[in-house]
Design an enzyme around this catalytic site. Sequence first.
Site, PDB file in Angstrom:
ATOM      1  N   ASP A  38     -22.684 -16.957  42.511  1.00 26.91           N
ATOM      2  CA  ASP A  38     -22.052 -16.004  41.611  1.00 26.91           C
ATOM      3  C   ASP A  38     -22.838 -14.698  41.766  1.00 26.91           C
ATOM      4  O   ASP A  38     -24.015 -14.719  42.115  1.00 26.91           O
ATOM      5  CB  ASP A  38     -22.167 -16.560  40.177  1.00 26.91           C
ATOM      6  CG  ASP A  38     -21.995 -15.497  39.126  1.00 26.91           C
ATOM      7  OD1 ASP A  38     -20.910 -14.913  39.077  1.00 26.91           O
ATOM      8  OD2 ASP A  38     -22.937 -15.262  38.342  1.00 26.91           O
ATOM      9  N   GLU A  71     -15.444  -1.637  23.444  1.00 25.52           N
ATOM     10  CA  GLU A  71     -16.331  -2.627  24.070  1.00 25.52           C
ATOM     11  C   GLU A  71     -17.326  -3.244  23.090  1.00 25.52           C
ATOM     12  O   GLU A  71     -17.915  -4.280  23.380  1.00 25.52           O
ATOM     13  CB  GLU A  71     -17.082  -2.015  25.256  1.00 25.52           C
ATOM     14  CG  GLU A  71     -16.195  -1.603  26.438  1.00 25.52           C
ATOM     15  CD  GLU A  71     -15.726  -2.780  27.286  1.00 25.52           C
ATOM     16  OE1 GLU A  71     -15.778  -3.943  26.809  1.00 25.52           O
ATOM     17  OE2 GLU A  71     -15.299  -2.536  28.432  1.00 25.52           O
ATOM     18  N   SER A  74     -16.723  -6.811  22.683  1.00 23.71           N
ATOM     19  CA  SER A  74     -16.793  -7.713  23.840  1.00 23.71           C
ATOM     20  C   SER A  74     -18.223  -8.130  24.124  1.00 23.71           C
ATOM     21  O   SER A  74     -19.159  -7.365  23.888  1.00 23.71           O
ATOM     22  CB  SER A  74     -16.201  -7.003  25.071  1.00 23.71           C
ATOM     23  OG  SER A  74     -16.519  -7.706  26.249  1.00 23.71           O
ATOM     24  N   HIS A  76     -19.089  -9.105  27.197  1.00 19.33           N
ATOM     25  CA  HIS A  76     -19.270  -8.962  28.640  1.00 19.33           C
ATOM     26  C   HIS A  76     -20.443  -8.033  28.961  1.00 19.33           C
ATOM     27  O   HIS A  76     -20.667  -7.053  28.260  1.00 19.33           O
ATOM     28  CB  HIS A  76     -17.977  -8.408  29.250  1.00 19.33           C
ATOM     29  CG  HIS A  76     -17.843  -8.646  30.716  1.00 19.33           C
ATOM     30  ND1 HIS A  76     -18.435  -7.838  31.653  1.00 19.33           N
ATOM     31  CD2 HIS A  76     -17.199  -9.611  31.401  1.00 19.33           C
ATOM     32  CE1 HIS A  76     -18.147  -8.304  32.861  1.00 19.33           C
ATOM     33  NE2 HIS A  76     -17.397  -9.385  32.741  1.00 19.33           N
ATOM     34  N   ALA A 109      -7.640  -2.404  22.948  1.00 20.03           N
ATOM     35  CA  ALA A 109      -7.659  -2.307  21.489  1.00 20.03           C
ATOM     36  C   ALA A 109      -6.971  -1.014  21.066  1.00 20.03           C
ATOM     37  O   ALA A 109      -6.726  -0.123  21.899  1.00 20.03           O
ATOM     38  CB  ALA A 109      -9.101  -2.324  20.956  1.00 20.03           C
ATOM     39  N   LEU A 117      -7.039   0.845  26.980  1.00 24.14           N
ATOM     40  CA  LEU A 117      -7.196  -0.277  27.919  1.00 24.14           C
ATOM     41  C   LEU A 117      -8.416   0.024  28.768  1.00 24.14           C
ATOM     42  O   LEU A 117      -8.559   1.145  29.272  1.00 24.14           O
ATOM     43  CB  LEU A 117      -6.006  -0.339  28.862  1.00 24.14           C
ATOM     44  CG  LEU A 117      -4.722  -1.051  28.451  1.00 24.14           C
ATOM     45  CD1 LEU A 117      -3.659  -0.754  29.487  1.00 24.14           C
ATOM     46  CD2 LEU A 117      -4.973  -2.548  28.363  1.00 24.14           C
ATOM     47  N   GLY A 119     -10.794  -1.600  31.986  1.00 18.05           N
ATOM     48  CA  GLY A 119     -10.996  -2.690  32.934  1.00 18.05           C
ATOM     49  C   GLY A 119     -10.828  -2.250  34.371  1.00 18.05           C
ATOM     50  O   GLY A 119     -11.109  -1.103  34.718  1.00 18.05           O
ATOM     51  N   ASP A 241     -18.834 -19.831  34.928  1.00 19.99           N
ATOM     52  CA  ASP A 241     -19.302 -20.601  36.082  1.00 19.99           C
ATOM     53  C   ASP A 241     -19.355 -22.104  35.818  1.00 19.99           C
ATOM     54  O   ASP A 241     -19.496 -22.891  36.751  1.00 19.99           O
ATOM     55  CB  ASP A 241     -20.701 -20.125  36.507  1.00 19.99           C
ATOM     56  CG  ASP A 241     -20.701 -18.664  36.917  1.00 19.99           C
ATOM     57  OD1 ASP A 241     -19.702 -18.231  37.511  1.00 19.99           O
ATOM     58  OD2 ASP A 241     -21.686 -17.974  36.643  1.00 19.99           O
TER      59      ASP A 241
HETATM   60  P1  ADP Z   1     -18.155 -11.505  37.367  1.00 16.07           P
HETATM   61  O1  ADP Z   1     -17.595 -12.608  38.231  1.00 16.07           O
HETATM   62  O2  ADP Z   1     -18.776 -10.417  38.196  1.00 16.07           O
HETATM   63  O3  ADP Z   1     -19.101 -12.040  36.315  1.00 16.07           O
HETATM   64  P2  ADP Z   1     -15.851 -11.211  35.512  1.00 16.07           P
HETATM   65  O4  ADP Z   1     -14.941 -12.281  36.035  1.00 16.07           O
HETATM   66  O5  ADP Z   1     -16.496 -11.439  34.196  1.00 16.07           O
HETATM   67  O6  ADP Z   1     -16.928 -10.767  36.629  1.00 16.07           O
HETATM   68  O7  ADP Z   1     -15.018  -9.845  35.425  1.00 16.07           O
HETATM   69  C1  ADP Z   1     -14.358  -9.352  36.560  1.00 16.07           C
HETATM   70  C2  ADP Z   1     -13.976  -7.898  36.373  1.00 16.07           C
HETATM   71  O8  ADP Z   1     -13.126  -7.739  35.230  1.00 16.07           O
HETATM   72  C3  ADP Z   1     -15.158  -6.988  36.111  1.00 16.07           C
HETATM   73  O9  ADP Z   1     -15.799  -6.587  37.305  1.00 16.07           O
HETATM   74  C4  ADP Z   1     -14.465  -5.822  35.414  1.00 16.07           C
HETATM   75  O10 ADP Z   1     -13.864  -4.982  36.360  1.00 16.07           O
HETATM   76  C5  ADP Z   1     -13.384  -6.494  34.599  1.00 16.07           C
HETATM   77  N1  ADP Z   1     -13.830  -6.746  33.207  1.00 16.07           N
HETATM   78  C6  ADP Z   1     -14.057  -7.959  32.628  1.00 16.07           C
HETATM   79  N2  ADP Z   1     -14.438  -7.813  31.343  1.00 16.07           N
HETATM   80  C7  ADP Z   1     -14.499  -6.478  31.095  1.00 16.07           C
HETATM   81  C8  ADP Z   1     -14.845  -5.673  29.954  1.00 16.07           C
HETATM   82  N3  ADP Z   1     -15.231  -6.194  28.783  1.00 16.07           N
HETATM   83  N4  ADP Z   1     -14.779  -4.329  30.097  1.00 16.07           N
HETATM   84  C9  ADP Z   1     -14.414  -3.770  31.261  1.00 16.07           C
HETATM   85  N5  ADP Z   1     -14.078  -4.471  32.359  1.00 16.07           N
HETATM   86  C10 ADP Z   1     -14.111  -5.799  32.299  1.00 16.07           C
HETATM   87 MG    MG Z   2     -22.501 -14.270  36.364  1.00 14.76          MG
END
Ligand code: ADP
Ligand code: MG
Length: 292
Positions: A38, A71, A74, A76, A109, A117, A119, A241
């Site tokens: 990963d 964000e 989130s 992430h 949101a 939006l 992403g 994962d």
């Molecule tokens: P990775 O496999 O690198 O951990 P993810 O599967 O979590 O990545 O996310 C893939 C893609 O989706 C990110 O690279 C991003 O472009 C987009 N993404 C996911 N979550 C978010 C978020 N909270 N804000 C912005 N983009 C996001």
């Molecule tokens: Mg990871």
Amino acid sequence: ATPTAVTVGIGRGAELGILVKNGEALEISEKLTTFLFDKTGTLTKGKPEVTNLIGITMDDKYLLELAASVESNSQHPLAKAIVTKAQDNDLNLHEAEEFNTFGGKGVSAMVGRKNVLIGNRTLLNDNGILIQDTEEELISKLEEEGKTAVLVAVDNLLSGILGVADTLKENTPQAISELKKMGLEVVMITGDNKRTAEAIANRIGIDKVMAGVLPEDKSAEVKRLQDKGEVVAFVGDGINDAPALAQADVGIAIGGGTDVAIESGEIVLIKDDLLDAVAGVQLSSKVMGRIK
Ligand code: ADP
Ligand code: MG
């Protein structure tokens, strides 16, 4: 291997910071043909930082304010980077309503009356939002630097782009080079886009990249390799994962990763050091009596 050799191997692993949960994983490790990594949080530190703010229909400050407002809902790593950047700049965040997550794509949101939006390209495509050639150039440039371009659309118009960069873990290039020297195939798998992933892979010495893989598809990719006769180790840290860690012949979790990943892995790298994955394979060969 004798049961004693396996027990000794598990003990030796523990001393090295490699937690082996079952002896079988140690026995199979010696037969591995492919290492699937990963990207975020495994090869990289997983603590990305906002490096670029590119306002298109709004100034950079408001772009960051709006993005961070969404964000902040989130978990992430990209989201955390954006919120941290806003905090560092003492920005006031707004209330976000109707927050939604699109796995592997981004989030959305309402902020006041604005429909926001955030992403990747796929998220914008799904919503019929166009990316102009000049904007695509800005995005590509960030990606060629190994950065993730986070696209921010307001009311269906691309309004700004954030560049986010993650740092490699110190021992990543060396660990990859050692695994390759041992004759193993090394592959990177990520939800991130191809250009960013390849720029990072290049730096590390990984020649094979699976990019744009949705979280739910990672384990299917492991299965596909297994069907081709590969014996696969999957190394990962995230909730995403867990299924791939379980599907792999040997699941190797990063100790600092999420609990779900650690539970799904058969081997845990306590020190978060990828060189310990190499040591794990060597330990396996020793246990199986192939190294004297
Ligand atoms: P990775 O496999 O690198 O951990 P993810 O599967 O979590 O990545 O996310 C893939 C893609 O989706 C990110 O690279 C991003 O472009 C987009 N993404 C996911 N979550 C978010 C978020 N909270 N804000 C912005 N983009 C996001
Ligand atoms: Mg990871």
